[in-house]
Design a protein around this motif. Sequence first.
Motif, PDB file in Angstrom:
ATOM      1  N   ASP A  30       0.868  -1.182   0.000  1.00  0.00           N
ATOM      2  CA  ASP A  30       0.000   0.000   0.000  1.00  0.00           C
ATOM      3  C   ASP A  30       0.908   1.236   0.000  1.00  0.00           C
ATOM      4  O   ASP A  30       1.362   1.691   1.052  1.00  0.00           O
ATOM      5  CB  ASP A  30      -0.891  -0.029   1.255  1.00  0.00           C
ATOM      6  N   PRO A  31       1.186   1.790  -1.184  1.00  0.00           N
ATOM      7  CA  PRO A  31       2.131   2.915  -1.257  1.00  0.00           C
ATOM      8  C   PRO A  31       1.652   4.132  -0.490  1.00  0.00           C
ATOM      9  O   PRO A  31       2.455   4.792   0.171  1.00  0.00           O
ATOM     10  CB  PRO A  31       2.217   3.199  -2.765  1.00  0.00           C
ATOM     11  N   LYS A  32       0.356   4.445  -0.535  1.00  0.00           N
ATOM     12  CA  LYS A  32      -0.119   5.645   0.132  1.00  0.00           C
ATOM     13  C   LYS A  32       0.066   5.544   1.648  1.00  0.00           C
ATOM     14  O   LYS A  32       0.487   6.493   2.296  1.00  0.00           O
ATOM     15  CB  LYS A  32      -1.592   5.914  -0.197  1.00  0.00           C
ATOM     16  N   ALA A  33      -0.243   4.366   2.200  1.00  0.00           N
ATOM     17  CA  ALA A  33      -0.092   4.171   3.645  1.00  0.00           C
ATOM     18  C   ALA A  33       1.339   3.785   4.026  1.00  0.00           C
ATOM     19  O   ALA A  33       1.632   3.624   5.206  1.00  0.00           O
ATOM     20  CB  ALA A  33      -1.060   3.087   4.118  1.00  0.00           C
ATOM     21  N   GLN A  34       2.196   3.642   3.031  1.00  0.00           N
ATOM     22  CA  GLN A  34       3.602   3.249   3.257  1.00  0.00           C
ATOM     23  C   GLN A  34       3.688   1.922   4.019  1.00  0.00           C
ATOM     24  O   GLN A  34       4.488   1.764   4.945  1.00  0.00           O
ATOM     25  CB  GLN A  34       4.359   4.368   3.998  1.00  0.00           C
ATOM     26  N   VAL A  35       2.830   1.012   3.604  1.00  0.00           N
ATOM     27  CA  VAL A  35       2.712  -0.275   4.294  1.00  0.00           C
ATOM     28  C   VAL A  35       3.022  -1.427   3.333  1.00  0.00           C
ATOM     29  O   VAL A  35       2.623  -1.399   2.169  1.00  0.00           O
ATOM     30  CB  VAL A  35       1.282  -0.436   4.866  1.00  0.00           C
ATOM     31  N   VAL A  36       3.732  -2.412   3.847  1.00  0.00           N
ATOM     32  CA  VAL A  36       3.952  -3.673   3.127  1.00  0.00           C
ATOM     33  C   VAL A  36       3.579  -4.812   4.070  1.00  0.00           C
ATOM     34  O   VAL A  36       4.044  -4.843   5.219  1.00  0.00           O
ATOM     35  CB  VAL A  36       5.418  -3.822   2.674  1.00  0.00           C
ATOM     36  N   ILE A  37       2.744  -5.718   3.586  1.00  0.00           N
ATOM     37  CA  ILE A  37       2.359  -6.878   4.391  1.00  0.00           C
ATOM     38  C   ILE A  37       2.790  -8.141   3.661  1.00  0.00           C
ATOM     39  O   ILE A  37       2.408  -8.362   2.509  1.00  0.00           O
ATOM     40  CB  ILE A  37       0.832  -6.910   4.631  1.00  0.00           C
ATOM     41  N   ALA A  38       3.617  -8.949   4.324  1.00  0.00           N
ATOM     42  CA  ALA A  38       4.018 -10.250   3.774  1.00  0.00           C
ATOM     43  C   ALA A  38       3.341 -11.321   4.603  1.00  0.00           C
ATOM     44  O   ALA A  38       3.486 -11.341   5.828  1.00  0.00           O
ATOM     45  CB  ALA A  38       5.528 -10.403   3.831  1.00  0.00           C
ATOM     46  N   ARG A  39       2.606 -12.169   3.947  1.00  0.00           N
ATOM     47  CA  ARG A  39       1.844 -13.177   4.691  1.00  0.00           C
ATOM     48  C   ARG A  39       1.938 -14.549   4.031  1.00  0.00           C
ATOM     49  O   ARG A  39       1.793 -14.680   2.819  1.00  0.00           O
ATOM     50  CB  ARG A  39       0.371 -12.765   4.766  1.00  0.00           C
ATOM     51  N   PHE A  40       2.233 -15.545   4.875  1.00  0.00           N
ATOM     52  CA  PHE A  40       2.134 -16.946   4.457  1.00  0.00           C
ATOM     53  C   PHE A  40       0.945 -17.558   5.173  1.00  0.00           C
ATOM     54  O   PHE A  40       0.665 -17.226   6.328  1.00  0.00           O
ATOM     55  CB  PHE A  40       3.388 -17.733   4.844  1.00  0.00           C
ATOM     56  N   ALA A  41       0.278 -18.480   4.510  1.00  0.00           N
ATOM     57  CA  ALA A  41      -0.860 -19.150   5.132  1.00  0.00           C
ATOM     58  C   ALA A  41      -0.999 -20.552   4.570  1.00  0.00           C
ATOM     59  O   ALA A  41      -0.364 -20.914   3.566  1.00  0.00           O
ATOM     60  CB  ALA A  41      -2.137 -18.351   4.899  1.00  0.00           C
ATOM     61  N   SER A  42      -1.805 -21.346   5.243  1.00  0.00           N
ATOM     62  CA  SER A  42      -2.127 -22.672   4.716  1.00  0.00           C
ATOM     63  C   SER A  42      -3.622 -22.903   4.878  1.00  0.00           C
ATOM     64  O   SER A  42      -4.058 -23.868   5.500  1.00  0.00           O
ATOM     65  CB  SER A  42      -1.306 -23.755   5.402  1.00  0.00           C
ATOM     66  N   SER A  43      -4.358 -21.991   4.298  1.00  0.00           N
ATOM     67  CA  SER A  43      -5.811 -22.124   4.273  1.00  0.00           C
ATOM     68  C   SER A  43      -6.185 -23.437   3.590  1.00  0.00           C
ATOM     69  O   SER A  43      -5.584 -23.812   2.586  1.00  0.00           O
ATOM     70  CB  SER A  43      -6.389 -20.937   3.497  1.00  0.00           C
ATOM     71  N   PRO A  44      -7.171 -24.160   4.143  1.00  0.00           N
ATOM     72  CA  PRO A  44      -7.571 -25.416   3.482  1.00  0.00           C
ATOM     73  C   PRO A  44      -8.121 -25.182   2.083  1.00  0.00           C
ATOM     74  O   PRO A  44      -8.075 -26.075   1.244  1.00  0.00           O
ATOM     75  CB  PRO A  44      -8.636 -25.988   4.417  1.00  0.00           C
ATOM     76  N   GLN A  45      -8.637 -23.990   1.868  1.00  0.00           N
ATOM     77  CA  GLN A  45      -9.126 -23.655   0.538  1.00  0.00           C
ATOM     78  C   GLN A  45      -7.990 -23.091  -0.310  1.00  0.00           C
ATOM     79  O   GLN A  45      -7.279 -22.195   0.130  1.00  0.00           O
ATOM     80  CB  GLN A  45     -10.245 -22.620   0.613  1.00  0.00           C
ATOM     81  N   ALA A  46      -7.856 -23.612  -1.527  1.00  0.00           N
ATOM     82  CA  ALA A  46      -6.802 -23.101  -2.404  1.00  0.00           C
ATOM     83  C   ALA A  46      -7.109 -21.677  -2.851  1.00  0.00           C
ATOM     84  O   ALA A  46      -6.253 -20.792  -2.766  1.00  0.00           O
ATOM     85  CB  ALA A  46      -6.646 -24.009  -3.623  1.00  0.00           C
ATOM     86  N   ALA A  47      -8.331 -21.458  -3.295  1.00  0.00           N
ATOM     87  CA  ALA A  47      -8.670 -20.181  -3.938  1.00  0.00           C
ATOM     88  C   ALA A  47      -8.684 -19.035  -2.940  1.00  0.00           C
ATOM     89  O   ALA A  47      -9.322 -19.119  -1.887  1.00  0.00           O
ATOM     90  CB  ALA A  47     -10.025 -20.293  -4.628  1.00  0.00           C
ATOM     91  N   ASN A  48      -8.006 -17.955  -3.271  1.00  0.00           N
ATOM     92  CA  ASN A  48      -8.015 -16.781  -2.406  1.00  0.00           C
ATOM     93  C   ASN A  48      -9.375 -16.087  -2.382  1.00  0.00           C
ATOM     94  O   ASN A  48      -9.651 -15.294  -1.481  1.00  0.00           O
ATOM     95  CB  ASN A  48      -6.923 -15.807  -2.837  1.00  0.00           C
ATOM     96  N   ALA A  49     -10.228 -16.423  -3.354  1.00  0.00           N
ATOM     97  CA  ALA A  49     -11.576 -15.839  -3.374  1.00  0.00           C
ATOM     98  C   ALA A  49     -12.303 -16.112  -2.064  1.00  0.00           C
ATOM     99  O   ALA A  49     -13.153 -15.335  -1.630  1.00  0.00           O
ATOM    100  CB  ALA A  49     -12.375 -16.410  -4.545  1.00  0.00           C
ATOM    101  N   VAL A  50     -11.948 -17.223  -1.402  1.00  0.00           N
ATOM    102  CA  VAL A  50     -12.620 -17.601  -0.164  1.00  0.00           C
ATOM    103  C   VAL A  50     -12.223 -16.675   0.989  1.00  0.00           C
ATOM    104  O   VAL A  50     -13.048 -16.304   1.816  1.00  0.00           O
ATOM    105  CB  VAL A  50     -12.289 -19.067   0.200  1.00  0.00           C
TER     106      VAL A  50
END
Lengths: 435, 435
Positions: free
Chosen positions: A396-416
Amino acid sequence: MKRTITAAITALMASAAIAQGPAAPPDPAASDPIALGWMQGSPPAPDKTVHWVDGSFYKFPATRWSFAHWNQLIPASDIWRGDGRVAALPRAERKDIAGISFQPANGGATMTWEQALAANYTDAIVVLHRGRIVYEKYYGAMSPQTRHIAMSVTKSFIGTLGEMLVAEGKLDPAAKVVQYIPELKDSGYAEVTVRQVMDMTTGVKFSENYADTSSEIWTYARAGGVLPRPAGYSGPQSFYEFARTVQKDPDAAAGAFRYQTVNTDVLGWLIRRVTNKTIGELLSERFWTKLGMERDAMIAVDPSGNEFAGGGLILTARDMARFGEMMRKDGKFNGQAILPKAVVDTIRKGGDKEVFARAGYAALPGWSYRDMWWVSNDDHGVFAARGVHGQTIYIDPKAQVVIARFASSPQAANAVTDPVMLPAYRAVADHLMRR
Amino acid sequence: MKRTITAAITALMASAAIAQGPAAPPDPAASDPIALGWMQGSPPAPDKTVHWVDGSFYKFPATRWSFAHWNQLIPASDIWRGDGRVAALPRAERKDIAGISFQPANGGATMTWEQALAANYTDAIVVLHRGRIVYEKYYGAMSPQTRHIAMSVTKSFIGTLGEMLVAEGKLDPAAKVVQYIPELKDSGYAEVTVRQVMDMTTGVKFSENYADTSSEIWTYARAGGVLPRPAGYSGPQSFYEFARTVQKDPDAAAGAFRYQTVNTDVLGWLIRRVTNKTIGELLSERFWTKLGMERDAMIAVDPSGNEFAGGGLILTARDMARFGEMMRKDGKFNGQAILPKAVVDTIRKGGDKEVFARAGYAALPGWSYRDMWWVSNDDHGVFAARGVHGQTIYIDPKAQVVIARFASSPQAANAVTDPVMLPAYRAVADHLMRR
């Protein structure tokens, strides 16, 4: 062997089915792989042992261990960090972030940042504000030094490399792919341009629908050694051999955006061809030796030794955050120019929004896709690298924020998980902008 | 699949056959893998592509590339170096070493150090004198940062770990193995002691004769995933499952030294059982985080995720030299105590020479075996870690010399190259003692 292959496919399909089905997902708190005993003990219990050959490595909740131990399951090549110093990320941790509350976009009840992380099977999270770590947490099998599979976040590293080569005049986006790779002349890529590959508008026939056993994704996964091969397998031996078999899709609308992982491997092939280096060498030279990375990374290889450009990167959360921070800073990191600002500008400009809208990503209204990055086109200029099961670099350039996230959601699709996690990311960014 | 397995076995057997046959070995100078184009290009030519599944990875001269890219062929787990500083090895390079001449023990003509290195397919060589690098050279696919498979040099790291745990009272050498691992009660290890495992005097039935297809080494290699498994494979799924199938050898003389790799995996299992840590965690905690290693190492794992204690370590030549230097300095490195002097003393004392003599190592007169180390019992107190195809850590305490060497000799057995390389190592040590 046949039985184990079937099991592997079933496991993968079950994972995909969860993504689409209405069934309630498993309890996140109860899926801590260490508490469950996955791969714990000397040796682990047979029913808590993860195998690649039978597909158990890809079955939730074993994935909560597997994603943090990918190179223990699949061969991978090195991405050397060089012998320079680690660029320490300054720390300015803030206790107020955990309780930031937000309204999910799916009509769910208001929840806090930490609730959202836990509920969505987060493995690791690093939040940078103005380059400083303001929030960092590891779950289950993860630690700051543990490397996690990045899945399709890999694509954004490859897309960035591609755009760098364009800026250097080594890769012509208007040129046809076959100008560089004549081996593809009889494939669906015969008339496709480099730009179309970079933006996933190639019009090739490649379905990524896991639930359909006739999808090209299955042959692709076997060719690339992502899945075990059945007895007597005589298909393509590598991602590149597979790419040569890809056909043009007669039903594809001209210029349509279609998310097809094989395109990234074709881009990887283009990059290797014009540089005569491996992807691992390039990621080392261009990023790992220059960003003061904490650890070497790895990238999964196919059975012929070609790196899995579409999804094979294995790295730490902090190193993923460093890459994101460099992108946020228009290509600069630690006062050094890693890549030209024009490369970031090209990416952030995004692709055609109309074209993207027709691809039907309901959770991503107004977004577009460019150079293997997802571009929100929102008022903060957010752009993101995204991989299945929740992997992301959210910038998020305006907020000067970077978020790095790893996960192992049982659902593959990020739509969930997007209806929860995207508002959560935004809420943190808004909060950090305010104070 | 059956055909590729057969090819793999044939390749391995060919390698073993060269070791025994009288045929002249291939020309070393003509086997540079980069010059030959092995795995070069984007992608490499099909006939210059190394595959694991068809055994081509283990066929000379492809091995000259494979040994330097082992984790790209086989899954491996991490050995983290920690986030401490690299302990730079001081440099005091000496031009006079290259030309040191010596007389091979096989009646061959006098040759120089550099001739010996080249003629014996050296991939990397680091010579330390009083802790300083006096000679260092890389060949073919190797560089200072490239990790090479250490083969059975791995065993000496495991043996050292084992002796450390003995010193700490965590492992009783007089105890029976089954006291720690009841799972082995129906195997040939039922009556065997920990000390016997550590010194390879277990009396189990395990032939390491590659040329005999009924040798246990083949089932072992398939169980451990070192070789591809045939279609319908239903044998042991891991090194440890294999160990449970090992029988007592009724023909074994009591107390006989017999070099059997499975013993090291049993020692690895013992070490894991008493520490409840993985081998990778222990190597990281005990050595990699303490010796200022330059790079993380890796260790190959079997399909159930157990580390290959018998031969899976993947590391750089300099890091191998650091470990050797610590052993030369009686367990100290960089002024820090890494392990008690008593551990090194126990190892250097060696095993029973008479027992060793009966094992028939013609090139190693007067030597013995202790804690997975080879002990010369000579006037310099030389002791060594040794792996097939020429891998070694050669430690000469009297000359204050440590030699770390990787190689990809077409012959597996070191008996072939010992008559040249052992006098070469000694000549360098003698030279450095003189001036």
